[in-house]
Design a protein around this motif. Structure first.
Motif, PDB file in Angstrom:
ATOM      1  N   ALA A   1     -46.084  84.780  33.843  1.00 42.20           N
ATOM      2  CA  ALA A   1     -46.498  83.607  33.063  1.00 42.20           C
ATOM      3  C   ALA A   1     -47.686  82.897  33.697  1.00 42.20           C
ATOM      4  CB  ALA A   1     -45.324  82.638  32.923  1.00 42.20           C
ATOM      5  N   GLN A   2     -47.955  83.163  34.974  1.00 43.43           N
ATOM      6  CA  GLN A   2     -49.058  82.491  35.656  1.00 43.43           C
ATOM      7  C   GLN A   2     -50.359  83.287  35.611  1.00 43.43           C
ATOM      8  OE1 GLN A   2     -47.022  81.746  39.459  1.00 43.43           O
ATOM      9  NE2 GLN A   2     -47.397  79.602  38.982  1.00 43.43           N
ATOM     10  N   VAL A   3     -50.297  84.507  35.126  1.00 40.98           N
ATOM     11  CA  VAL A   3     -51.520  85.305  35.019  1.00 40.98           C
ATOM     12  C   VAL A   3     -52.291  84.795  33.793  1.00 40.98           C
ATOM     13  CG1 VAL A   3     -52.497  87.611  34.731  1.00 40.98           C
ATOM     14  CG2 VAL A   3     -50.407  87.295  36.097  1.00 40.98           C
ATOM     15  N   PRO A   4     -53.509  84.326  34.003  1.00 42.43           N
ATOM     16  CA  PRO A   4     -54.267  83.776  32.865  1.00 42.43           C
ATOM     17  C   PRO A   4     -54.455  84.825  31.764  1.00 42.43           C
ATOM     18  CG  PRO A   4     -55.377  83.291  34.947  1.00 42.43           C
ATOM     19  CD  PRO A   4     -54.257  84.244  35.257  1.00 42.43           C
ATOM     20  N   PRO A   5     -54.351  84.405  30.506  1.00 47.91           N
ATOM     21  CA  PRO A   5     -54.497  85.365  29.407  1.00 47.91           C
ATOM     22  C   PRO A   5     -55.877  86.026  29.376  1.00 47.91           C
ATOM     23  CG  PRO A   5     -54.290  83.113  28.560  1.00 47.91           C
ATOM     24  CD  PRO A   5     -54.071  83.053  30.041  1.00 47.91           C
ATOM     25  N   TRP A   6     -56.880  85.373  29.939  1.00 49.45           N
ATOM     26  CA  TRP A   6     -58.236  85.918  29.936  1.00 49.45           C
ATOM     27  C   TRP A   6     -58.479  86.914  31.070  1.00 49.45           C
ATOM     28  CZ3 TRP A   6     -60.094  84.791  34.640  1.00 49.45           C
ATOM     29  CH2 TRP A   6     -59.630  83.634  35.269  1.00 49.45           C
ATOM     30  N   PHE A   7     -57.522  87.035  32.009  1.00 48.93           N
ATOM     31  CA  PHE A   7     -57.732  87.914  33.156  1.00 48.93           C
ATOM     32  C   PHE A   7     -57.723  89.366  32.689  1.00 48.93           C
ATOM     33  CE2 PHE A   7     -56.764  89.961  37.234  1.00 48.93           C
ATOM     34  CZ  PHE A   7     -57.721  89.339  38.015  1.00 48.93           C
ATOM     35  N   PRO A   8     -58.737  90.144  33.070  1.00 43.43           N
ATOM     36  CA  PRO A   8     -58.902  91.490  32.509  1.00 43.43           C
ATOM     37  C   PRO A   8     -58.058  92.581  33.175  1.00 43.43           C
ATOM     38  CG  PRO A   8     -60.709  91.029  33.983  1.00 43.43           C
ATOM     39  CD  PRO A   8     -59.857  89.773  33.932  1.00 43.43           C
ATOM     40  N   ALA A   9     -56.777  92.320  33.355  1.00 39.03           N
ATOM     41  CA  ALA A   9     -55.886  93.323  33.935  1.00 39.03           C
ATOM     42  C   ALA A   9     -54.489  93.081  33.384  1.00 39.03           C
ATOM     43  CB  ALA A   9     -55.883  93.224  35.455  1.00 39.03           C
ATOM     44  N   ASP A  10     -53.672  94.114  33.449  1.00 39.67           N
ATOM     45  CA  ASP A  10     -52.292  93.990  32.997  1.00 39.67           C
ATOM     46  C   ASP A  10     -51.560  92.962  33.865  1.00 39.67           C
ATOM     47  OD1 ASP A  10     -49.882  95.076  31.492  1.00 39.67           O
ATOM     48  OD2 ASP A  10     -49.290  95.426  33.595  1.00 39.67           O
ATOM     49  N   ALA A  11     -50.871  92.028  33.228  1.00 41.87           N
ATOM     50  CA  ALA A  11     -50.200  90.939  33.954  1.00 41.87           C
ATOM     51  C   ALA A  11     -49.188  91.469  34.958  1.00 41.87           C
ATOM     52  CB  ALA A  11     -49.530  89.979  32.979  1.00 41.87           C
ATOM     53  N   ASP A  12     -48.438  92.508  34.599  1.00 35.82           N
ATOM     54  CA  ASP A  12     -47.446  93.040  35.532  1.00 35.82           C
ATOM     55  C   ASP A  12     -48.119  93.671  36.750  1.00 35.82           C
ATOM     56  OD1 ASP A  12     -44.566  93.329  35.970  1.00 35.82           O
ATOM     57  OD2 ASP A  12     -45.015  95.481  35.971  1.00 35.82           O
ATOM     58  N   ASP A  13     -49.238  94.364  36.527  1.00 32.63           N
ATOM     59  CA  ASP A  13     -49.975  94.935  37.657  1.00 32.63           C
ATOM     60  C   ASP A  13     -50.476  93.835  38.592  1.00 32.63           C
ATOM     61  OD1 ASP A  13     -49.543  97.437  36.580  1.00 32.63           O
ATOM     62  OD2 ASP A  13     -51.582  97.645  35.769  1.00 32.63           O
ATOM     63  N   VAL A  14     -50.961  92.743  38.016  1.00 35.52           N
ATOM     64  CA  VAL A  14     -51.452  91.618  38.819  1.00 35.52           C
ATOM     65  C   VAL A  14     -50.311  91.032  39.654  1.00 35.52           C
ATOM     66  CG1 VAL A  14     -52.425  89.282  38.719  1.00 35.52           C
ATOM     67  CG2 VAL A  14     -53.327  91.086  37.234  1.00 35.52           C
ATOM     68  N   VAL A  15     -49.145  90.902  39.047  1.00 38.05           N
ATOM     69  CA  VAL A  15     -47.989  90.339  39.760  1.00 38.05           C
ATOM     70  C   VAL A  15     -47.575  91.259  40.914  1.00 38.05           C
ATOM     71  CG1 VAL A  15     -45.531  89.759  39.538  1.00 38.05           C
ATOM     72  CG2 VAL A  15     -47.163  88.990  37.810  1.00 38.05           C
ATOM     73  N   VAL A  16     -47.549  92.553  40.674  1.00 36.25           N
ATOM     74  CA  VAL A  16     -47.157  93.500  41.730  1.00 36.25           C
ATOM     75  C   VAL A  16     -48.176  93.482  42.869  1.00 36.25           C
ATOM     76  CG1 VAL A  16     -46.836  95.947  42.273  1.00 36.25           C
ATOM     77  CG2 VAL A  16     -45.788  94.977  40.222  1.00 36.25           C
ATOM     78  N   VAL A  17     -49.456  93.576  42.536  1.00 41.67           N
ATOM     79  CA  VAL A  17     -50.489  93.590  43.580  1.00 41.67           C
ATOM     80  C   VAL A  17     -50.481  92.282  44.365  1.00 41.67           C
ATOM     81  CG1 VAL A  17     -52.984  93.618  43.982  1.00 41.67           C
ATOM     82  CG2 VAL A  17     -51.948  95.288  42.437  1.00 41.67           C
ATOM     83  N   SER A  18     -50.404  91.152  43.656  1.00 44.74           N
ATOM     84  CA  SER A  18     -50.409  89.872  44.378  1.00 44.74           C
ATOM     85  C   SER A  18     -49.145  89.720  45.215  1.00 44.74           C
ATOM     86  CB  SER A  18     -50.591  88.694  43.420  1.00 44.74           C
ATOM     87  OG  SER A  18     -49.522  88.608  42.504  1.00 44.74           O
ATOM     88  N   GLY A  19     -48.030  90.268  44.767  1.00 46.29           N
ATOM     89  CA  GLY A  19     -46.802  90.227  45.557  1.00 46.29           C
ATOM     90  C   GLY A  19     -46.940  91.008  46.849  1.00 46.29           C
ATOM     91  N   VAL A  20     -47.505  92.206  46.751  1.00 40.38           N
ATOM     92  CA  VAL A  20     -47.718  93.020  47.955  1.00 40.38           C
ATOM     93  C   VAL A  20     -48.671  92.298  48.907  1.00 40.38           C
ATOM     94  CG1 VAL A  20     -48.709  95.176  48.808  1.00 40.38           C
ATOM     95  CG2 VAL A  20     -47.183  95.210  46.822  1.00 40.38           C
ATOM     96  N   VAL A  21     -49.743  91.723  48.366  1.00 40.99           N
ATOM     97  CA  VAL A  21     -50.707  90.995  49.203  1.00 40.99           C
ATOM     98  C   VAL A  21     -50.016  89.821  49.893  1.00 40.99           C
ATOM     99  CG1 VAL A  21     -52.797  89.573  49.165  1.00 40.99           C
ATOM    100  CG2 VAL A  21     -52.740  91.743  47.919  1.00 40.99           C
ATOM    101  N   GLU A  22     -49.174  89.101  49.162  1.00 38.55           N
ATOM    102  CA  GLU A  22     -48.472  87.966  49.772  1.00 38.55           C
ATOM    103  C   GLU A  22     -47.537  88.406  50.893  1.00 38.55           C
ATOM    104  OE1 GLU A  22     -48.067  84.124  47.002  1.00 38.55           O
ATOM    105  OE2 GLU A  22     -46.952  85.865  46.260  1.00 38.55           O
ATOM    106  N   VAL A  23     -46.835  89.517  50.704  1.00 39.69           N
ATOM    107  CA  VAL A  23     -45.956  90.014  51.767  1.00 39.69           C
ATOM    108  C   VAL A  23     -46.782  90.373  53.001  1.00 39.69           C
ATOM    109  CG1 VAL A  23     -44.416  91.910  52.450  1.00 39.69           C
ATOM    110  CG2 VAL A  23     -44.113  90.792  50.230  1.00 39.69           C
ATOM    111  N   VAL A  24     -47.898  91.052  52.798  1.00 39.56           N
ATOM    112  CA  VAL A  24     -48.758  91.446  53.920  1.00 39.56           C
ATOM    113  C   VAL A  24     -49.320  90.211  54.629  1.00 39.56           C
ATOM    114  CG1 VAL A  24     -50.948  92.571  54.516  1.00 39.56           C
ATOM    115  CG2 VAL A  24     -49.320  93.716  52.988  1.00 39.56           C
TER     116      VAL A  24
END
Length: 161
Positions: A58-81
């Protein structure tokens, strides 16, 4: 007798390592702050990948040019790292880690703004007021990352040279 003007006391020069680097400031408050921020980022990252995935979408902006689920997974991995790095990085690397964490927090801020502008409910932020009140906390997290890792002090030290 005329008053003698006060001479400002000289600041002691920071201790430099043979590499020329000034070690990151440390102390109990910074250590606790850094570890708490690291734990919070790691927890948030794991929640991106597990139980709160829908909320983070729900926090991925609708204008962001990537799949929202992919953004959530990548940002989650980045946050863990990044969260892990805040806790385990050697002292000499902490300012770099702090700067990267701060940059990451700035990079994800548009998602928080988008959630407010679009009126998207997530994480109990179900009114415009709640979503708006949340926004100033992101800059505080940026400051926390820079202070607790000594990134701010390292940047100021380089500027003085």
């Amino acid at each position: 007798m005329p008053a003698v003007p006060a001479v400002p006391a000289e600041q002691p020069a920071p201790v430099r390592r043979p590499s020329g680097r000034v070690p990151a400031p440390s102390g109990p408050a910074r250590t606790v702050g850094r570890v708490l921020l690291g734990a919070a980022l790691t927890f948030a990252g794991v929640s991106h990948l597990a139980w709160a995935r829908e909320e983070f979408r729900a926090q991925v902006p609708p204008w962001f040019p990537a799949d929202a689920d992919d953004v959530v997974v990548v940002s989650g991995v980045v946050e863990v790292v990044l969260g892990t790095a805040l806790v385990v990085a050697p002292r000499r690397l902490r300012p770099v880690v702090g700067a990267v964490v701060a940059a990451f927090l700035v990079a994800v801020f548009p998602g928080n703004v988008s959630q407010w502008i679009t009126g998207t409910d997530a994480f109990g932020l179900d009114t415009d007021t709640k979503r708006l009140v949340r926004l100033p906390f992101q800059p505080l997290l940026v400051v926390w990352a820079l202070w607790s890792t000594g990134a701010w002090a390292a940047w100021r030290s380089r500027r003085r040279r």
